[in-house]
Design a protein around this motif. Structure first.
Motif, PDB file in Angstrom:
ATOM      1  N   ARG A   4       0.813  -1.218   0.000  1.00  0.00           N
ATOM      2  CA  ARG A   4       0.000   0.000   0.000  1.00  0.00           C
ATOM      3  C   ARG A   4       0.851   1.275   0.000  1.00  0.00           C
ATOM      4  NH1 ARG A   4      -3.677  -3.408   3.131  1.00  0.00           N
ATOM      5  NH2 ARG A   4      -5.715  -3.454   2.077  1.00  0.00           N
ATOM      6  N   ASN A   5       2.153   1.171   0.179  1.00  0.00           N
ATOM      7  CA  ASN A   5       3.002   2.364   0.077  1.00  0.00           C
ATOM      8  C   ASN A   5       2.907   2.990  -1.316  1.00  0.00           C
ATOM      9  OD1 ASN A   5       3.789   1.836   2.672  1.00  0.00           O
ATOM     10  ND2 ASN A   5       5.917   1.327   2.189  1.00  0.00           N
ATOM     11  N   ALA A   6       2.480   2.178  -2.285  1.00  0.00           N
ATOM     12  CA  ALA A   6       2.332   2.691  -3.658  1.00  0.00           C
ATOM     13  C   ALA A   6       1.273   3.783  -3.736  1.00  0.00           C
ATOM     14  CB  ALA A   6       1.970   1.550  -4.606  1.00  0.00           C
ATOM     15  N   TYR A   7       0.366   3.824  -2.760  1.00  0.00           N
ATOM     16  CA  TYR A   7      -0.673   4.846  -2.752  1.00  0.00           C
ATOM     17  C   TYR A   7      -0.155   6.208  -2.274  1.00  0.00           C
ATOM     18  CZ  TYR A   7      -3.961   0.823  -2.679  1.00  0.00           C
ATOM     19  OH  TYR A   7      -4.647  -0.330  -2.956  1.00  0.00           O
ATOM     20  N   LEU A   8       0.999   6.240  -1.624  1.00  0.00           N
ATOM     21  CA  LEU A   8       1.468   7.450  -0.959  1.00  0.00           C
ATOM     22  C   LEU A   8       2.121   8.431  -1.925  1.00  0.00           C
ATOM     23  CD1 LEU A   8       3.161   5.840   2.202  1.00  0.00           C
ATOM     24  CD2 LEU A   8       0.836   6.767   2.035  1.00  0.00           C
TER      25      LEU A   8
END
Length: 279
Positions: free
Chosen positions: A184-188
């Motif tokens: 989910r770091n890809a959303y940041l």
């Protein structure tokens, strides 16, 4: 690397495997955290099986099931590069056939912390992991410590149901700035990542405060909050210190084997992290 895309192919391939078996369940979008689990399995077991399945039952209404990062071709290339023996790519009907009967396992821990904020999440995790274990029949399962509550719940399930598999808990893998790796770091955004990196700074400050002799929950918690980016304080879902063995929240005074767990929101993305508070 062999690839099984349904249960029939999985059974056929498993019958041809010689030696013991380590298992790494994933939802794909693989990163170095997943690779560390795979490498740990390869060191201990003759064969390593990885599954990729984005499990719908652990996502609640309005969560990110539809947009969860998926990159199957890249994941396959990564697994081949790391010489995984078998990849299991089931469909939902393989994992949850029409005649599937959910297992009966409950724990008060499923309704606390992450469970309180994501009702039903851990019920879905329990069901999918139990089902995957019954299909793969591994000797060991490799889970990351970043999802500490999940790790505890699954360990309890495996123990209480006396499943013939050993849990191997693996350390948190972080980016250079301390941010715990997560798909989910890809959303940041870039700014979010800078702010999120201070979560680990806060955890380290809390641990330093504890090791200096502070045993008061409020004092150690304040050390965390004082060290993170002030702009994200309002986005904290929880900061909790629990006993590692029981996950019971500390009541004023921290014992010598505790765990600080935190969850912070960045828009619709929630990041979780933790650190051991040990002498």
């Amino acid at each position: 690397m062999e690839i099984a895309k349904n249960n029939f192919e999985l059974n056929d391939l498993l019958q041809n495997i010689n030696g013991n078996l380590g298992f790494v369940p994933t939802m794909g979008s693989l990163h170095e955290g997943h690779i560390s689990l795979i490498e740990s399995s390869k060191k201990l077991f003759d064969n390593t099986v990885v599954s990729i399945f984005v499990n719908p039952t652990q996502f609640g209404p309005g969560e990110d099931f539809e947009k969860y990062p998926r990159n199957e071709n890249n994941d396959i290339a990564v697994l081949k590069r790391h010489k995984v023996d078998l990849l299991y790519l089931p469909s939902a009907s393989d994992v949850y056939p029409n005649d599937y009967a959910p297992i009966s396992f409950t724990s008060p821990l499923t309704n606390k912390l992450e469970g309180a904020l994501r009702p039903g999440h851990f019920d879905g995790v329990i069901q999918v992991v139990y089902r995957l274990l019954s299909l793969v029949n591994p000797d060991g399962i490799f889970l990351g410590k970043k999802d500490a509550q999940q790790l505890k719940i699954l360990s309890l399930m495996i123990d209480q149901l006396t499943l013939p598999v050993k849990v191997h808990a693996c350390e948190i893998i972080r980016e250079n700035n301390g941010l715990a790796l997560s798909s989910r770091n890809a959303y940041l955004s870039k700014n979010d990542k800078v702010s999120a990196s201070t979560i680990y700074k806060g955890l380290l400050s809390a641990k330093a405060e504890f090791r200096s002799g502070s045993l008061d929950t409020e004092v150690v918690t304040a050390a965390f909050i004082d060290s993170i980016d002030p702009s994200i304080i309002k986005n904290i879902d929880y900061v909790s210190i629990v006993d590692q063995a029981t996950f019971t929240p500390t009541n004023g005074s921290i014992n010598s084997d505790a765990l600080m767990l935190v969850a912070v929101r960045f828009g619709s993305t929630r990041l979780i992290d933790n650190i051991e508070l040990t002498i």
